[in-house]
Design a protein around this motif. Structure first.
Motif, PDB file in Angstrom:
ATOM      1  N   UNK A   1      41.038  -9.336  22.235  1.00  0.00           N
ATOM      2  CA  UNK A   1      40.917  -7.965  22.688  1.00  0.00           C
ATOM      3  C   UNK A   1      39.593  -7.898  23.446  1.00  0.00           C
TER       4      UNK A   1
ATOM      5  N   UNK B   1      36.762  -6.617  24.834  1.00  0.00           N
ATOM      6  CA  UNK B   1      35.880  -5.460  24.980  1.00  0.00           C
ATOM      7  C   UNK B   1      34.827  -5.680  26.063  1.00  0.00           C
TER       8      UNK B   1
ATOM      9  N   UNK C   1      32.426 -19.454  24.396  1.00  0.00           N
ATOM     10  CA  UNK C   1      32.305 -18.628  23.198  1.00  0.00           C
ATOM     11  C   UNK C   1      33.614 -18.520  22.414  1.00  0.00           C
TER      12      UNK C   1
ATOM     13  N   UNK D   1      37.737 -11.071  14.686  1.00  0.00           N
ATOM     14  CA  UNK D   1      36.406 -11.597  14.992  1.00  0.00           C
ATOM     15  C   UNK D   1      36.249 -11.801  16.499  1.00  0.00           C
TER      16      UNK D   1
ATOM     17  N   UNK E   1      37.470  -9.934  18.777  1.00  0.00           N
ATOM     18  CA  UNK E   1      37.162  -8.625  19.357  1.00  0.00           C
ATOM     19  C   UNK E   1      35.684  -8.284  19.174  1.00  0.00           C
ATOM     20  N   UNK E   2      35.146  -8.579  17.992  1.00  0.00           N
ATOM     21  CA  UNK E   2      33.734  -8.277  17.742  1.00  0.00           C
ATOM     22  C   UNK E   2      32.856  -9.173  18.617  1.00  0.00           C
ATOM     23  N   UNK E   3      33.276 -10.442  18.760  1.00  0.00           N
ATOM     24  CA  UNK E   3      32.522 -11.340  19.633  1.00  0.00           C
ATOM     25  C   UNK E   3      32.415 -10.743  21.025  1.00  0.00           C
TER      26      UNK E   3
ATOM     27  N   UNK F   1      32.491  -7.660  21.789  1.00  0.00           N
ATOM     28  CA  UNK F   1      31.530  -6.548  21.749  1.00  0.00           C
ATOM     29  C   UNK F   1      30.115  -7.089  21.940  1.00  0.00           C
ATOM     30  N   UNK F   2      29.824  -8.226  21.294  1.00  0.00           N
ATOM     31  CA  UNK F   2      28.510  -8.836  21.453  1.00  0.00           C
ATOM     32  C   UNK F   2      28.267  -9.264  22.892  1.00  0.00           C
ATOM     33  N   UNK F   3      29.272  -9.912  23.488  1.00  0.00           N
ATOM     34  CA  UNK F   3      29.147 -10.338  24.880  1.00  0.00           C
ATOM     35  C   UNK F   3      28.922  -9.126  25.783  1.00  0.00           C
TER      36      UNK F   3
ATOM     37  N   UNK G   1      27.552  -6.294  25.016  1.00  0.00           N
ATOM     38  CA  UNK G   1      26.191  -5.783  24.864  1.00  0.00           C
ATOM     39  C   UNK G   1      25.225  -6.606  25.719  1.00  0.00           C
ATOM     40  N   UNK G   2      25.355  -7.942  25.636  1.00  0.00           N
ATOM     41  CA  UNK G   2      24.454  -8.808  26.404  1.00  0.00           C
ATOM     42  C   UNK G   2      24.588  -8.554  27.908  1.00  0.00           C
TER      43      UNK G   2
ATOM     44  N   UNK H   1      23.526  -4.940  28.980  1.00  0.00           N
ATOM     45  CA  UNK H   1      22.085  -4.722  28.904  1.00  0.00           C
ATOM     46  C   UNK H   1      21.382  -5.374  30.087  1.00  0.00           C
ATOM     47  N   UNK H   2      21.784  -6.620  30.388  1.00  0.00           N
ATOM     48  CA  UNK H   2      21.128  -7.329  31.479  1.00  0.00           C
ATOM     49  C   UNK H   2      21.431  -6.651  32.828  1.00  0.00           C
TER      50      UNK H   2
END
Lengths: 296, 391
Positions: free
Chosen positions: A35, A37, A81, A92, A94-96, A98-100, A102-103, A106-107
């Motif tokens: 999924x 994100x 990843x 998990x 999907x959450x990964x 979300x982390x990507x 954010x990175x 942000x950049x």
């Protein structure tokens, strides 16, 4: 009447752009079970590349680089990843993402800052008017291009070996793998395709009537989630139809907001999700989704 | 003996938490309050996601419902935004009840969809909630939000007044100190209840549904009702967490309860380890504290730029670390923080008895039912094999 038709045309063209994004969600989901994100940030990356490069190398070359960049980014995310998750399951993954997200976001936000980067498209702020119906040229081109892209996708999935392999892998990964289909390749192809589609959608979402490329562009990918969900999670056709439905409903809700005042301000933001929930109440697996069959 | 040893870390953590208000300054007290509010919500979400295997991105919606229910119920009826003027304790319970009822209303969807499909469907709730928060101005104060009356029980207020001066062991107990203990009690109740739910008949049914809906149905579990139940329980937790957030902030506005809050809750429980109560608490602490601390102490870090200069400022660094931490945990730590500590403990002292649960929780109190065709409630870190079990 012409006001209604104008809103309808706007909604349809916007819906086709949403369809491009939603199809990306579907392809990533069916080819790797993720999924995605981070789809919004991939879209923003593509649009950002176009906006930065269109000055030095010209718009069309920049578009090619932007599409290739977004596709490459998707392939890298998958290879580096997703395929190395400690426990590979949809939750998990999907959450990964979300982390990507954010990175990346942000950049990109740091690079863009408070600016809005112009996309520099040759169609600029032109408007086409046919029989009382006015439509921004960028939206008209987007609609035409989206139809062509969907045609190409149909050709890919129905007529080419790669496409058939991707469908086989989506239908049953284990069996496809036993048949000699390399899931790593179909997965990479899926991510590349989704990234490219996102970049195309990003270019048009950043064109007139939108001001240009800003961090908020990544949020616009979220608007395609209701389209994807109500179309059915694993159906390309469903994603396109879902995009059209969401596009038209959104355009009409915004266009007739003054008549719908009793429903509150800011209706355009919530209507897609309300439609999605209503559809799910009637059909839990979406309009075109397969109801899950369970083998014991 | 081993029972005592196993409970030792939890008991120590409670003792430390109870002693902290004597040592901390206001910034850290405030941070602690935010953390404890988040812990309650994270425990609720880990029951839904970790135990029942249902993803939810609608947690912020129920937190918002709890927060506004609390603010509305205790608010003065004559104020700018409407209120009922109820006693705060009643309002706190009401916050949980209203959120639970809302969760129950969603059961036609939450009972039928599974795993990430439910997660996507619940995204809609966040946007619906935002629309209501902005537009129901009489109850919510609209875009600018509304203030929250401080918590109180008859004769004692959890604010800086009534009693005006209260000191314990030479430390003046102001509103933040007093709220700390209220929050601590709620967190302990939430954790205790959560652990019992997990170990109860209901909890085992939920784990069974997570592992295989078909097997669960064959065992006589009403699958749709079990999934809806998990959603209702987690909604109630979110409602209470929202009320605590309202108390900690003192003023609530729609922007606090966006999709980001839902995502943060999800990240907390994944970092901590799905299904683990202690893990949820640890994850919540990490997610809440990291950005606050980095922002607070950014002036001490020489390599950081001032915000807006285009360089690496504190907020950006916090976000980057946050994203990197999520990715690192998912790539390298199977089962999150709880899974990692569990493995560490096993390496030190192999204990065949407690292979089943992350450290602070005791092993399931009752043995598996006879004729154990049920898949045992599996360790959250062990991937399930059969096809139809992937959420």
């Amino acid at each position: 009447m012409s006001y209604f038709l104008t809103q309808l045309a706007n909604g349809l063209s916007y819906g086709l752009i949403l369809g491009l994004i939603a199809v990306g969600f579907v392809i990533v989901f069916t080819s790797t079970g993720v999924l995605n994100f981070a789809h919004g940030s991939v879209l923003l990356t593509g649009a950002y590349l176009v906006a930065v490069l269109q000055g030095p190398v010209g718009f069309w070359a920049a578009v090619v680089v932007g599409i290739a960049g977004a596709a490459l980014l998707g392939v890298l995310i998958n290879a580096v990843l997703v395929r190395n998750l400690a426990e590979a399951n949809p939750g998990t993954a999907a959450i990964l993402m979300l982390g990507v997200d954010i990175l990346l976001l942000t950049e990109l936000t740091r690079r863009i800052g408070n600016r809005v980067l112009p996309i520099g498209a040759p169609w600029g702020a032109d408007v086409v008017a046919i029989g009382g119906v006015t439509l921004p040229t960028s939206r008209a081109i987007a609609a035409g291009l989206a139809v062509v892209v969907f045609g190409l996708l149909w050709f890919l999935f129905a007529r080419t070996g790669t496409g058939v392999a991707m469908r086989a892998a989506a239908a049953d990964g284990d069996t496809a793998s036993l048949m000699g289909i390399r899931l790593s390749r179909t997965g990479a192809a899926g991510w590349a395709l989704a990234g490219a589609l996102a970049a195309i959608a990003g270019v048009f979402l950043a064109s007139f009537p939108a001001p240009g490329v800003g961090p908020a562009l990544a949020i616009s990918a979220f608007a395609a989630i209701p389209a994807w969900v109500l179309g059915g999670f694993d159906s390309v056709v469903g994603a396109i139809v879902g995009g059209l439905i969401i596009g038209v409903v959104t355009a009409l809700a915004v266009g007739y907001e003054s008549h719908l005042h009793f429903l509150g301000r800011g209706l355009g933001e919530v209507v897609p999700y309300a439609v999605m929930i209503l559809v799910l109440l009637v059909r839990p697996s979406g309009l075109f989704g397969r109801a899950e069959a369970v083998r014991v | 003996m081993s029972e005592v040893l196993r409970r030792l870390p939890a008991a120590l953590a409670v003792l430390v938490a109870a002693a902290l208000p004597f040592l901390l300054d206001d910034f850290w007290l405030q941070t602690g309050l935010f953390t404890m509010a988040a812990v309650v919500g994270a425990i609720g979400l880990t029951l839904l996601v970790g135990v029942a295997g249902q993803l939810s991105l609608g947690h912020a919606c129920f937190a918002a419902l709890g927060a506004y229910t609390y603010a509305w119920a205790v608010g003065e009826s004559g104020g700018r935004a409407a209120g009922l003027g109820l006693p705060p304790l009643l309002a706190l319970v009401l916050a949980g009840v209203v959120a639970a009822v809302a969760g129950a209303l969603f059961s036609p969807i939450s009972g039928r969809l599974r795993g990430i499909y439910l997660g996507l469907a619940t995204i809609g709730l966040v946007f619906l909630a935002r629309h209501l928060m902005v537009n129901l101005e009489d109850a919510t104060g609209g875009f600018n939000g509304r203030t929250v009356e401080p918590f109180s029980v008859p004769g004692f207020s959890f604010s800086n007044e009534d009693p005006d001066y209260l000191a314990v062991a030479g430390v003046e107990f102001e509103g933040l100190h007093r709220l700390w203990y209220l929050f601590l009690v709620v967190v302990l109740l939430a954790a205790w209840l959560g652990r019992n739910i997990k170990a109860s008949r209901t909890g085992r049914a939920l784990a069974n549904v997570r592992d295989s809906e078909t097997a669960a149905a064959a065992m006589g579990i009403h699958v749709a009702r079990a999934k809806a139940t998990a959603f209702v329980i987690s909604s109630a937790y979110a409602g209470i967490a929202g009320a605590l957030m309202a108390l900690a902030y003192g003023r609530i506005a729609p922007d606090l309860f966006g999709l980001q809050l839902s995502i943060d809750f999800l990240i907390m429980i994944v970092l901590g380890g799905l299904g683990s109560i202690a893990g949820a608490a640890a994850g919540a602490a990490f997610v809440v504290i990291l950005p606050l601390v980095l922002t607070q102490y950014s002036s001490d870090l020489p390599f950081l730029a001032t915000p807006g200069s285009g360089g690496l400022d504190a907020a950006t660094l916090a976000r980057l670390l946050y994203g990197a931490a999520i990715i690192a945990v998912l790539l390298f730590l199977r089962g999150g923080l709880a899974g990692a500590t569990g493995r560490l403990r096993h390496r030190r002292a192999p204990h065949p008895a407690d292979t089943d649960d992350p450290p602070p929780a005791p092993p399931p109190p009752s043995p598996a039912p006879p004729g154990a065709a049920t898949p045992a409630p599996s360790h959250p870190g062990v991937p399930t094999r059969s096809k139809e079990t992937s959420p």
